[in-house]
Motif scaffolding. Structure first.
Motif, mmCIF file in Angstrom:
data_model
loop_
_atom_site.group_PDB
_atom_site.id
_atom_site.type_symbol
_atom_site.label_atom_id
_atom_site.label_comp_id
_atom_site.label_asym_id
_atom_site.label_seq_id
_atom_site.Cartn_x
_atom_site.Cartn_y
_atom_site.Cartn_z
ATOM 1 N N ASN B 224 14.576 5.451 9.856
ATOM 2 C CA ASN B 224 13.186 5.987 9.355
ATOM 3 C C ASN B 224 12.301 5.127 8.937
ATOM 4 O O ASN B 224 12.553 4.180 8.203
ATOM 5 N N SER B 267 -5.174 5.683 15.938
ATOM 6 C CA SER B 267 -4.168 4.977 15.881
ATOM 7 C C SER B 267 -4.843 3.242 15.234
ATOM 8 O O SER B 267 -5.362 2.865 16.004
ATOM 9 N N TYR B 312 3.365 9.205 8.986
ATOM 10 C CA TYR B 312 4.304 9.534 10.008
ATOM 11 C C TYR B 312 5.568 9.090 9.676
ATOM 12 O O TYR B 312 5.980 8.176 9.054
ATOM 13 N N ASP B 313 6.681 10.057 9.927
ATOM 14 C CA ASP B 313 8.093 9.555 9.705
ATOM 15 C C ASP B 313 8.630 8.982 10.981
ATOM 16 O O ASP B 313 9.346 9.916 11.596
ATOM 17 N N ASP B 314 8.182 7.821 11.435
ATOM 18 C CA ASP B 314 8.635 7.313 12.445
ATOM 19 C C ASP B 314 10.237 6.930 12.713
ATOM 20 O O ASP B 314 10.759 6.707 11.678
ATOM 21 N N THR B 315 10.636 6.918 14.043
ATOM 22 C CA THR B 315 12.286 6.653 14.292
ATOM 23 C C THR B 315 11.873 5.660 15.622
ATOM 24 O O THR B 315 10.689 5.573 16.200
ATOM 25 N N GLY B 318 11.561 7.556 18.727
ATOM 26 C CA GLY B 318 10.273 8.594 18.600
ATOM 27 C C GLY B 318 11.093 9.701 18.829
ATOM 28 O O GLY B 318 10.301 10.809 18.969
ATOM 29 N N GLY B 338 8.332 11.894 13.066
ATOM 30 C CA GLY B 338 7.027 11.358 13.349
ATOM 31 C C GLY B 338 5.759 11.731 12.847
ATOM 32 O O GLY B 338 5.817 12.012 11.875
ATOM 33 N N GLN B 386 3.400 9.784 21.855
ATOM 34 C CA GLN B 386 3.337 9.948 20.521
ATOM 35 C C GLN B 386 1.947 10.255 19.747
ATOM 36 O O GLN B 386 1.987 10.782 18.797
#
Lengths: 551, 388
Positions: B224, B267, B312-315, B318, B338, B386
Motif C-alpha cells: 500500500n 489529480s 487514497y490507499d493505492d496499490t 489498482g 485506492g 482510477q
C-alpha cells in the motif's frame, strides 16, 4: 429608456437611481429593512444581519451571479439585482409554507426513507431545498482587471488601527510594506503601498526552504484573482460582533451591532425606531452613542459598565441587567422581545422592532489557523487566539498577529500591539514596557453559563436556529449529542453546522459552548474544527486566473 | 464509548471508517462477537469523511465491476436497512475522453461493463452536447454513461453503521490509536489500543491510508502507498447537474451533492506518503478551478466554499488487498482500495467478514490477496480506471 438605464439599477422590477459612493444595501434600506432572501431549508424571511459581508441574510443575485452580499458592493448603472430563493417574491414567498408545515424542522437524515419506491422523488424534492439560487447565468462582463501577482517584503492584512500602525512602523524602518484591506483604505500610512478592496482568502504555511516566502490568495476590487507574496506577514484582520442563540434570532430586525450601524448609522430615520440593545460593555455604549434615539431598552447577560449606564440614563433608556433573552417574536419583522431575569423571575415583554446584538466581539483568526500558528482557547474571550511570545510573535517564523485578531481589545491596545508588531516584524527590538496586554487566558466565557441556564429553563417552542446559513436547529445538535457523537468535529459533520456560507463564524462559537455544556467539559476539550480555506467564498474565476509563479 | 476496552475480544478491527464499521456490522450479525473497532481519530476523520461520494460500476476489470454492481444494490437498500438516508441518488456517471487513447480506454471499459450485463452507453461528442447542454463538450472525443451509477452523501452512512454496530454489541472506540500489533510467531495475539493491551485472535486492518503503517506494526511489509488527493466544494445551488462527471485527461471528477454544492477534485501529483495536517495547495485550487471552468464556462462567478484533502490507499495494480495475510495467521486485510473504498464498501466488507469467519468467498487470491505482491508472481490484473 436607454439613457435611464445608464444611471439607474433595477431591483424587483423597479429602477432605482444609482447614488455613487453608496453601498447597495444602504440604497435598498431607506425607511424599511428589506427582506432580500429566504432561508435555505424553511424559506424563512431574512433581513440584513451582520453588515460586514459575513452572514447570508442580505444575499442577492447581481447580473446573473448568485449569492452576492449586498452590504459589500456598490450598484452600477444598468445592474439587475434580484432576490433569491423566493417565489413570487422574497416578501411573500410560497416556499414559506414549509416553515409552518414543519414547525419542529424537517429531519432529512432519518425521515423520507419509506416506501423505497418513493425515495427518488423525496430526494428530488430535498435537493430542491438546497441552495439559495440558480447556477450563474452571467449577463455582465467579467472582472475588468486582470489577475495579478504582487510582492512585498512585509504584507499587512487588515487596515484597521492595528494594521495601519503595524504597516506604518514597518515602513518607517525603510522596508517595502503592502497593506491590504477588504474595504476602502483611506489615507494609508505614508510610503505604504495600499491595496483597498482586496480580500485575503487563503494563507497557507510558507513552503519549507529558503528564502521563506508566504503566498496568499486574494481577490481584488474587481473580483479578480490576486496572488500576494511576502517574506513576512502581519495578520490584523480584526473582529466581528457575534450572534446569540434564542428562538427568533433570525427574524428580520435582529442584527449585530455592525449590522445596525451598516443599515442605520448616519440616517435621520434608520429602519428601526424601537430597538432592544443586548450587551452591557464598550460595544453597547458605542451603539447608544451612535443610535441612541432608536433604542427603546437595553438588556445584558451580565451587568452594565458605568459608561453604558450613564449614557442609557441620559437617554432615558430602561436597563435590564443579568437577563436571558428568551425569544423574539414577529414573522416579517420583530414585534416583541421577551426577557427573563437570570436565576429566575417574572418575564418582561418589550414591544420592539429590532434587537441589536452588542454582547461579544469574536476575532477573525482563520488566517492564523491556516498559516499554522499555534492557537489556544482563551476563556475570557470565548475564542481561540494565537499563542504569542513575549514580543508578540507567533510560533511560525515570519508570521505576526496584531489587534483584535490577536485578542487585544479594540482601540488603544490594538493600535499599540500594531506598533510593537510592526517594529518586531522588521527585526527591531520591542520595548517590553510598551507592550499592551491581552485579557487573561483563564476564565470561562460569560455566555457559557448563560447558555447552560437558557437550556435548563423551559424552552420556547419553535425553531431555535443555530446556523442561519443552512437553517440548522438546536434540536439537531441535541440529537447528535444524545446519539453519542462527541466533540465539535463529529457534530459538525452530523449536523452540517459550520459548513455554510459564513464559514461557521456565527454558529461554531455557539456550538462550542452548547457542546461544552452538554458534554460537561471545557470548550478546548470539545475541540474545534480545522479552518479550511478559503476564509470566505472566492469565485472560481479568481482562482482559475491566479498567475503561475516564475520558479 | 466510555470506560476502558476489555482485555479480550474475539475480533479487533483497526480503523473506524466505512470499511471497518461495515465489516464489524457483518461480523456481529453473524454472531461473531465480542468485537471492537479501534479508531485513532473521530468518526469520519479519515477518507470516509473526505471522499466525493461517487458510486460507479464502470471499470476496466470485470472483477471490479462485479464488486461494484453488488455495492450499488446494497446502497439502494441502505436507507431501508440502516435507518439513515445516505442519499444514494442514481444520477449516472459520465466519463469523458479527450484523446484517441482515452477513447480506446473507454471502449475497454464498455466491453468489461457490458460483459457483466450492465447497459453502459457509448456516446459521441454530439450526444454529450445535446444531453448535457451546460457542458462545453468541445474537447470531448467520446464518452460513456451508465445511468445506474450515482453518488452517496458519506456522513450519514457512517452514522448509520456506527449506530448499527453499537446496537449489535460492537464496541466502537474512537480517539483510541493502535500502537502495536502483538504476535506469537506466525499468528496474531492482540494489540495495544490506547496504550492498553487487548487480546484478539483475529485482527482486521481497515485503516485506509494508514493501512501500511498498521501492517508495519505487525512487522509486515505491504504494497500500500498512501497518496494525498485534494478536493473542494462550491457554494450550494439549486440542482442543475445530475451525473457525476469524470474527465480522463486530468482526472477531474465533479458532482452536485444533495446539499447543492459542486464537490470534486482532480489529480495533482503530491509526493506519496502521509503529510501532517492534510493541507490544501494553491496549485490545486488553481488547476481545479481552471478545469471546472473549462467544462462549465458560465460558472466563473460561482464561489469555492471549502477545500480539503484526504488519502487514497493505492496499490501497484489498482486492485484492493482483501483477505488473510499469508505470512501472519489471523491478520486480515481490508485495504488498498485506492480512492474507491467508500463506494465498494458494502461488497468488500461482506467478503472480508466471511473470510474472517473462515467461510469461502469468491475472492481470487491471485487478484485480491496480498500474496500477489510477495512472491515471484506478479499481479495479473490491473485496474487502470482510477479517477473519480
Amino acid at each position: 429608456m436607454a439613457e435611464r438605464a445608464r444611471e439607474s439599477f433595477r431591483f424587483r422590477g423597479r429602477e432605482y437611481p444609482v447614488r455613487p459612493g453608496e453601498g447597495l444595501l444602504h440604497q435598498l434600506t431607506r425607511a424599511e429593512l428589506p427582506i432580500l432572501v429566504r432561508s435555505i431549508r424553511y424559506h424563512r424571511p431574512r433581513a440584513p444581519y451582520c453588515g460586514t459581508g459575513i452572514c447570508t441574510q442580505c444575499l442577492v443575485r447581481v447580473n446573473g451571479v448568485p449569492n452576492i452580499r449586498s452590504c459589500m458592493i456598490e450598484p452600477h448603472p444598468g445592474d439587475v439585482i434580484e432576490t433569491e430563493n423566493a417565489w413570487p417574491s422574497s416578501r411573500f414567498d410560497l416556499g414559506g409554507v414549509l416553515d409552518r408545515l414543519f414547525p419542529s424542522g424537517i429531519d432529512t437524515l432519518h425521515g423520507f426513507r419509506r416506501p423505497s419506491w418513493l425515495r427518488p422523488l423525496y430526494y428530488r424534492v430535498i435537493r430542491r431545498l438546497a441552495g439559495f439560487g440558480q447556477p450563474p447565468t452571467p449577463t455582465g462582463p467579467g472582472p475588468t482587471e486582470p489577475a495579478s501577482m504582487v510582492e512585498a517584503e512585509v504584507l499587512v492584512i487588515g487596515g484597521g488601527p492595528a494594521g495601519r500602525a503595524a504597516a506604518g512602523r514597518s515602513r518607517g524602518r525603510g522596508v517595502d510594506v503592502l497593506l491590504v484591506d477588504r474595504g476602502p483604505l483611506l489615507a494609508p500610512p505614508s510610503g505604504v503601498r495600499a491595496m483597498p478592496h482586496t480580500f485575503v482568502a487563503f494563507l497557507p504555511p510558507a513552503a519549507p526552504g529558503a528564502p521563506r516566502v508566504f503566498r496568499a490568495v486574494a481577490t481584488g476590487p474587481a473580483g479578480q484573482g490576486v496572488l500576494l507574496r511576502a517574506r513576512t506577514v502581519i495578520v490584523a484582520t480584526g473582529a466581528y460582533d457575534g450572534g446569540l442563540l434564542f428562538p427568533g434570532n433570525d427574524r428580520p430586525g435582529v442584527m449585530t451591532a455592525e449590522g445596525a450601524l451598516a443599515v442605520g448609522a448616519g440616517l435621520t430615520t434608520p429602519p428601526f425606531s424601537r430597538a432592544l440593545l443586548f450587551g452591557g460593555g464598550e460595544r453597547a455604549s458605542e451603539i447608544l452613542d451612535r443610535l441612541g434615539s432608536s433604542i427603546a431598552a437595553a438588556a445584558s447577560p451580565a451587568g452594565f459598565d458605568p459608561e453604558t449606564t450613564r449614557r442609557a440614563s441620559d437617554l432615558g433608556i430602561p436597563l435590564y441587567p443579568r437577563s436571558l433573552l428568551r425569544e423574539a417574536r414577529g414573522t416579517r419583522r420583530v414585534r416583541e422581545a421577551w426577557l427573563v431575569p437570570r436565576g429566575g423571575g417574572p418575564r418582561t415583554r418589550l414591544e420592539v422592532d429590532s434587537v441589536i446584538l452588542a454582547h461579544r466581539r469574536l476575532p477573525h483568526t482563520q488566517l492564523l489557523f491556516q498559516a499554522g500558528a499555534t492557537m489556544a482557547w482563551w476563556g475570557s474571550a470565548g475564542a481561540y487566539l494565537p499563542v504569542l511570545d513575549a514580543e508578540l510573535a507567533t510560533n511560525v517564523p515570519g508570521l505576526f498577529a496584531a489587534g483584535e485578531a490577536a485578542g487585544f481589545p479594540s482601540g488603544i491596545a490594538a493600535e499599540a500591539s500594531g506598533i510593537a508588531v510592526g517594529e518586531r516584524a522588521v527585526g527591531n527590538p520591542v520595548r517590553l514596557a510598551d507592550l499592551p496586554s491581552r485579557p487573561p487566558r483563564e476564565g470561562a466565557p460569560e455566555l457559557l453559563g448563560y447558555y447552560a441556564e437558557l437550556l435548563q429553563s423551559p424552552l420556547a417552542r419553535g425553531k431555535w436556529i443555530v446556523c442561519a446559513c443552512e437553517d440548522i436547529l438546536l434540536d439537531e445538535l441535541r440529537d447528535a449529542h444524545e446519539r453519542g457523537y462527541v466533540g465539535l468535529e463529529e457534530v459538525k459533520r452530523y449536523t452540517g453546522v459550520g459548513t455554510g456560507l459564513c464559514q461557521g463564524r456565527f454558529c461554531l462559537p455557539d456550538t462550542l459552548l452548547l457542546l461544552s455544556a452538554w458534554e460537561q467539559r471545557p470548550p478546548p476539550e470539545v475541540g474545534y474544527v480545522t479552518q479550511r480555506p478559503p476564509v470566505m467564498p472566492i469565485p472560481l474565476r479568481a482562482l482559475a486566473e491566479l498567475p503561475e509563479e516564475p520558479l | 464509548m466510555t470506560g476502558e476496552p476489555r482485555d479480550e475480544y474475539r475480533i479487533a478491527i483497526v480503523g473506524g471508517g466505512i470499511i471497518g464499521l461495515f465489516t464489524a456490522v457483518h461480523l456481529a450479525r453473524a454472531g461473531a462477537g465480542p468485537i471492537a473497532v479501534f479508531e485513532k481519530g473521530f468518526l469520519s476523520s479519515g477518507s470516509s469523511g473526505r471522499n466525493g461520494g461517487g458510486v460507479r460500476q464502470q471499470w476496466e476489470e470485470a472483477a471490479t465491476v462485479r464488486l461494484a454492481r453488488e455495492a450499488v444494490s446494497a446502497w439502494r437498500r441502505f436507507a431501508t436497512e440502516y435507518g439513515y438516508n445516505p442519499f444514494f441518488r442514481q444520477g449516472g456517471y459520465l466519463f469523458l475522453a479527450s484523446s484517441p487513447a482515452e477513447t480506446a480506454q473507454l471502449d475497454r471499459v464498455c466491453r468489461a461493463v457490458r460483459s457483466e450485463g450492465l447497459p453502459v452507453e457509448r456516446l459521441s461528442r454530439e450526444e454529450v452536447g445535446s444531453r448535457w447542454p451546460m457542458l462545453d463538450s468541445g474537447s470531448v472525443t467520446g464518452a460513456t454513461f451508465l445511468a445506474s451509477d450515482g453518488t452517496v452523501y458519506p456522513f450519514p452512512a457512517i452514522w448509520a453503521l456506527f449506530e448499527a454496530a453499537r446496537r449489535l454489541g460492537v464496541e466502537v472506540w474512537t480517539r483510541t490509536p493502535v500502537s502495536e500489533i502483538l504476535r506469537d510467531g506466525g499468528k496474531v495475539t492482540g494489540l495495544l489500543a490506547g496504550g492498553r493491551r487487548v487480546r484478539a485472535a483475529q485482527i482486521v486492518n481497515a485503516a485506509g491510508g494508514w493501512s501500511a503503517e498498521v501492517s508495519a506494526l505487525a512487522g509486515l511489509s505491504s504494497a500500500n502507498l498512501p497518496t494525498r488527493h485534494e478536493i473542494f466544494a462550491t457554494e450550494p445551488m439549486k440542482p442543475f447537474l445530475d451525473p457525476m462527471l469524470i474527465r480522463l485527461r486530468d482526472g477531474l471528477y465533479v458532482s452536485q451533492t444533495m446539499r447543492g454544492e459542486l464537490v470534486g477534485g482532480l489529480s495533482v501529483a503530491h509526493p506519496p506518503g502521509l503529510s501532517p495536517g492534510l493541507p490544501t495547495s494553491i496549485q490545486f485550487l488553481r488547476s481545479m478551478s481552471r478545469a471546472l471552468l473549462d467544462l462549465f464556462p458560465s460558472l466563473g462567478g460561482l464561489k469555492v466554499l471549502r477545500a480539503w484533502s484526504g488519502y487514497y490507499d493505492d496499490t501497484p495494480d489498482g486492485m484492493p488487498i482483501l483477505g488473510e495475510d499469508p505470512r501472519l495467521r489471523g491478520f486480515f486485510h481490508a485495504n488498498g482500495l485506492g480512492g474507491h473504498g467508500f463506494m465498494l464498501s458494502p461488497a468488500v466488507s461482506r467478503r472480508v467478514a466471511k473470510s474472517v469467519l473462515g467461510e469461502a468467498t469468491d475472492l481470487d487470491p491471485a487478484v485480491f490477496g496480498l500474496g500477489r505482491f510477495l512472491g515471484e508472481d506478479h499481479a495479473r490484473t490491473q485496474e487502470r480506471l482510477q479517477p473519480g
